[in-house]
Write a protein that holds these residues in place. Structure first.
Motif, mmCIF file in Angstrom:
data_model
loop_
_atom_site.group_PDB
_atom_site.id
_atom_site.type_symbol
_atom_site.label_atom_id
_atom_site.label_comp_id
_atom_site.label_asym_id
_atom_site.label_seq_id
_atom_site.Cartn_x
_atom_site.Cartn_y
_atom_site.Cartn_z
ATOM 1 N N THR A 193 0.854 -1.183 0.000
ATOM 2 C CA THR A 193 0.000 0.000 0.000
ATOM 3 C C THR A 193 0.897 1.243 0.000
ATOM 4 O O THR A 193 1.867 1.298 0.755
ATOM 5 C CB THR A 193 -0.903 0.006 1.246
ATOM 6 O OG1 THR A 193 -1.699 -1.179 1.254
ATOM 7 C CG2 THR A 193 -1.807 1.229 1.257
ATOM 8 N N ILE A 248 -0.740 6.610 2.238
ATOM 9 C CA ILE A 248 -1.983 6.028 2.750
ATOM 10 C C ILE A 248 -1.739 5.405 4.123
ATOM 11 O O ILE A 248 -2.534 5.588 5.057
ATOM 12 C CB ILE A 248 -2.525 4.981 1.753
ATOM 13 C CG1 ILE A 248 -2.883 5.651 0.422
ATOM 14 C CG2 ILE A 248 -3.726 4.241 2.339
ATOM 15 C CD1 ILE A 248 -3.278 4.675 -0.679
ATOM 16 N N VAL A 249 -0.639 4.698 4.249
ATOM 17 C CA VAL A 249 -0.268 4.103 5.541
ATOM 18 C C VAL A 249 -0.062 5.204 6.577
ATOM 19 O O VAL A 249 -0.500 5.085 7.729
ATOM 20 C CB VAL A 249 0.995 3.240 5.394
ATOM 21 C CG1 VAL A 249 1.427 2.691 6.756
ATOM 22 C CG2 VAL A 249 0.757 2.100 4.413
ATOM 23 N N ALA A 285 -3.238 6.416 8.010
ATOM 24 C CA ALA A 285 -3.807 5.457 8.962
ATOM 25 C C ALA A 285 -3.109 5.546 10.310
ATOM 26 O O ALA A 285 -3.759 5.485 11.373
ATOM 27 C CB ALA A 285 -3.700 4.044 8.392
ATOM 28 N N MET A 323 -4.786 -2.438 -1.553
ATOM 29 C CA MET A 323 -5.308 -2.369 -0.187
ATOM 30 C C MET A 323 -6.283 -3.504 0.102
ATOM 31 O O MET A 323 -7.269 -3.322 0.816
ATOM 32 C CB MET A 323 -5.995 -1.014 0.039
ATOM 33 C CG MET A 323 -5.057 0.179 -0.004
ATOM 34 S SD MET A 323 -5.907 1.773 0.191
ATOM 35 C CE MET A 323 -6.461 1.669 1.896
ATOM 36 N N TRP A 354 -7.146 -4.028 3.796
ATOM 37 C CA TRP A 354 -7.713 -2.921 4.568
ATOM 38 C C TRP A 354 -9.229 -3.006 4.668
ATOM 39 O O TRP A 354 -9.836 -2.407 5.563
ATOM 40 C CB TRP A 354 -7.317 -1.579 3.930
ATOM 41 C CG TRP A 354 -5.851 -1.303 3.978
ATOM 42 C CD1 TRP A 354 -4.896 -1.804 3.140
ATOM 43 C CD2 TRP A 354 -5.159 -0.464 4.903
ATOM 44 N NE1 TRP A 354 -3.658 -1.316 3.476
ATOM 45 C CE2 TRP A 354 -3.787 -0.482 4.563
ATOM 46 C CE3 TRP A 354 -5.571 0.333 5.972
ATOM 47 C CZ2 TRP A 354 -2.826 0.244 5.263
ATOM 48 C CZ3 TRP A 354 -4.616 1.065 6.668
ATOM 49 C CH2 TRP A 354 -3.263 1.010 6.312
ATOM 50 N N ALA A 386 -9.148 2.283 8.821
ATOM 51 C CA ALA A 386 -9.176 1.877 7.416
ATOM 52 C C ALA A 386 -9.917 2.909 6.567
ATOM 53 O O ALA A 386 -9.539 3.172 5.415
ATOM 54 C CB ALA A 386 -9.827 0.502 7.268
ATOM 55 N N ALA A 426 -7.582 5.719 5.865
ATOM 56 C CA ALA A 426 -6.643 5.292 4.830
ATOM 57 C C ALA A 426 -7.298 5.369 3.448
ATOM 58 O O ALA A 426 -6.690 5.844 2.477
ATOM 59 C CB ALA A 426 -6.170 3.866 5.116
#
Length: 408
Positions: free
Chosen positions: A53, A57-58, A61, A251, A254, A284, A287
């Motif tokens: 991912t 984005i991580v 999160a 993802m 997720w 999630a 994210a």
């Protein structure tokens, strides 16, 4: 279990007992178990990108984990900011303008599919399902009380069904037609003209359409993704779109998907979700918010790799006598016909079905593939090319060696 078993003696309900295990996940689990035991198995089973991912984005999160705001219940239908972002993303990518009130955020695409069918099907309603189909579709239809009606396409049409086939399957019980482009398991992509014809046919007969757009950004060559409700505006009041972040942004784990539809249907599906799972994990969802609000650079990088692998796997498979593999135009699957190999002798065995052939391939070549029976069309194999280039070449080379030994 005997048909004579009384309800009080039945340990598992007939409805749930009739559900088949996900064949794709089962093959992937077996391959991983064999690898853990030290066998050099190469798995073509799982339908998930082999990329991490994207970092931004991580990071979103991680930040959400530290925010007490997301340590609590949130609306069952999804975070308002995520629903607004999905509406913007849908307009950007599909040319389809929707309101946030038409969106339900779900625990992955599978929940979206089940809740969509549950919201619109009554017992006995029929759903036309083009085959080969993804394993979850007919099971979700049955769980919702509906009846899947299969319409089969084969390699001669690039696994695309025609309006004439759909019309031949239509009855007075038909309520929904399923439309998937790009397709899992075949990688088939419908042209704009063919997609429009199907949409207009559905409008003409007052049918609902459920369209799964999860692979929208994974198309190759001259193929183009088209969103059915954007293409056929008259369809919008009876169309449900299913999508998610799994494939576009790598993802799958997720578990964030969504459905888009008429407000009354979305409200009904949201009520169902409020009792089934409540809100999707807030972390999630944040994210996913970062994903759909960002650019598409990550998927462009993946698409380049998938396109290269697509060409390699199709070329190598078609070099095997008895294997015929049309070139997929989307997703990341090859779906070769192996009908010409069935019944032939391979290392002392004569597999009569693609299930038996897939088992032989796993035992003798240590390569995991999914048999066509899982997708409603015996005589085929599905191979995901979402794996590293070296493993892909090694895996198909093993298939070439093993299947090249086939004899009458």
């Amino acid at each position: 279990m005997s048909a004579a078993t009384s309800p009080s003696e039945r340990r598992v309900s007939a409805r749930i007992g009739a559900i088949s295990e996900s064949a794709t996940l089962a093959v992937d689990a077996k391959a991983k178990a064999l690898k853990a035991a030290g066998r050099p198995v190469i798995g073509f089973g799982a339908g998930e990108p082999d990329f991490p991912t994207p970092g931004y984005i991580v990071d979103a999160a991680v930040e959400a984990c530290r925010n007490p705001k997301y340590h609590r219940y949130t609306p069952a239908g999804g975070l308002p900011e995520l629903k607004a972002a999905i509406a913007e993303k849908t307009l950007r990518d599909s040319g389809y303008q929707v309101d946030a009130s038409q969106i339900l955020v779900t625990n992955g695409g599978k929940q979206a599919i089940y809740e969509a069918f549950a919201a619109i099907l009554d017992p006995g309603d029929e759903v036309i399902v083009p085959a080969p189909y993804w394993t979850t579709y007919p099971e979700s239809i049955r769980l919702a009380g509906g009846v899947p009606v299969e319409v089969v396409a084969d390699e001669t049409t690039g696994y695309r069904v025609s309006v004439e086939q759909l019309e031949a399957a239509r009855t007075d019980r038909t309520k929904v037609v399923l439309f998937v482009s790009p397709s899992n398991p075949t990688g088939a992509v419908y042209s704009e003209a063919d997609a429009k014809a199907i949409g207009e046919w559905a409008v003409e007969h007052g049918l609902w359409v459920l369209t799964d757009e999860i692979y929208e950004h994974l198309v190759y060559g001259t193929a183009k993704f088209t969103s059915l409700p954007a293409l056929v505006p008259a369809l919008r009041d009876k169309c449900i779109v299913v999508n998610g972040v799994a494939k576009t942004y790598a993802m799958t784990g997720w578990r964030v998907g969504w459905l888009i539809g008429p407000k009354d249907v979305v409200k009904a599906a949201t009520n169902l979700q409020s009792h089934a799972t409540s809100n999707v994990s807030n972390v999630a969802q944040i994210a996913a918010l970062a994903a759909v609000s960002g650019n598409l650079d990550a998927v462009a990088e993946m698409r380049t790799a998938f396109d290269r692998r697509r060409q390699t796997i199709v070329r190598m498979l078609n070099e095997i006598d008895g294997v015929l593999c049309p070139e997929p135009e989307g997703a990341f699957y090859a779906y070769p016909s192996v009908k010409a190999l069935l019944g032939k002798e391979i290392r002392g065995k004569r597999p009569a079905t693609s299930v038996e052939l897939a088992a032989l391939i796993l035992d003798e070549a240590e390569v995991a593939v999914v048999p066509g029976e899982a997708f409603g069309t015996p005589g085929y194999l599905r191979l995901s090319y979402a794996l590293g280039d070296e493993d892909l070449v090694e895996g198909v080379s093993r298939l070439q060696k093993l299947l090249g030994e086939a004899k009458d």
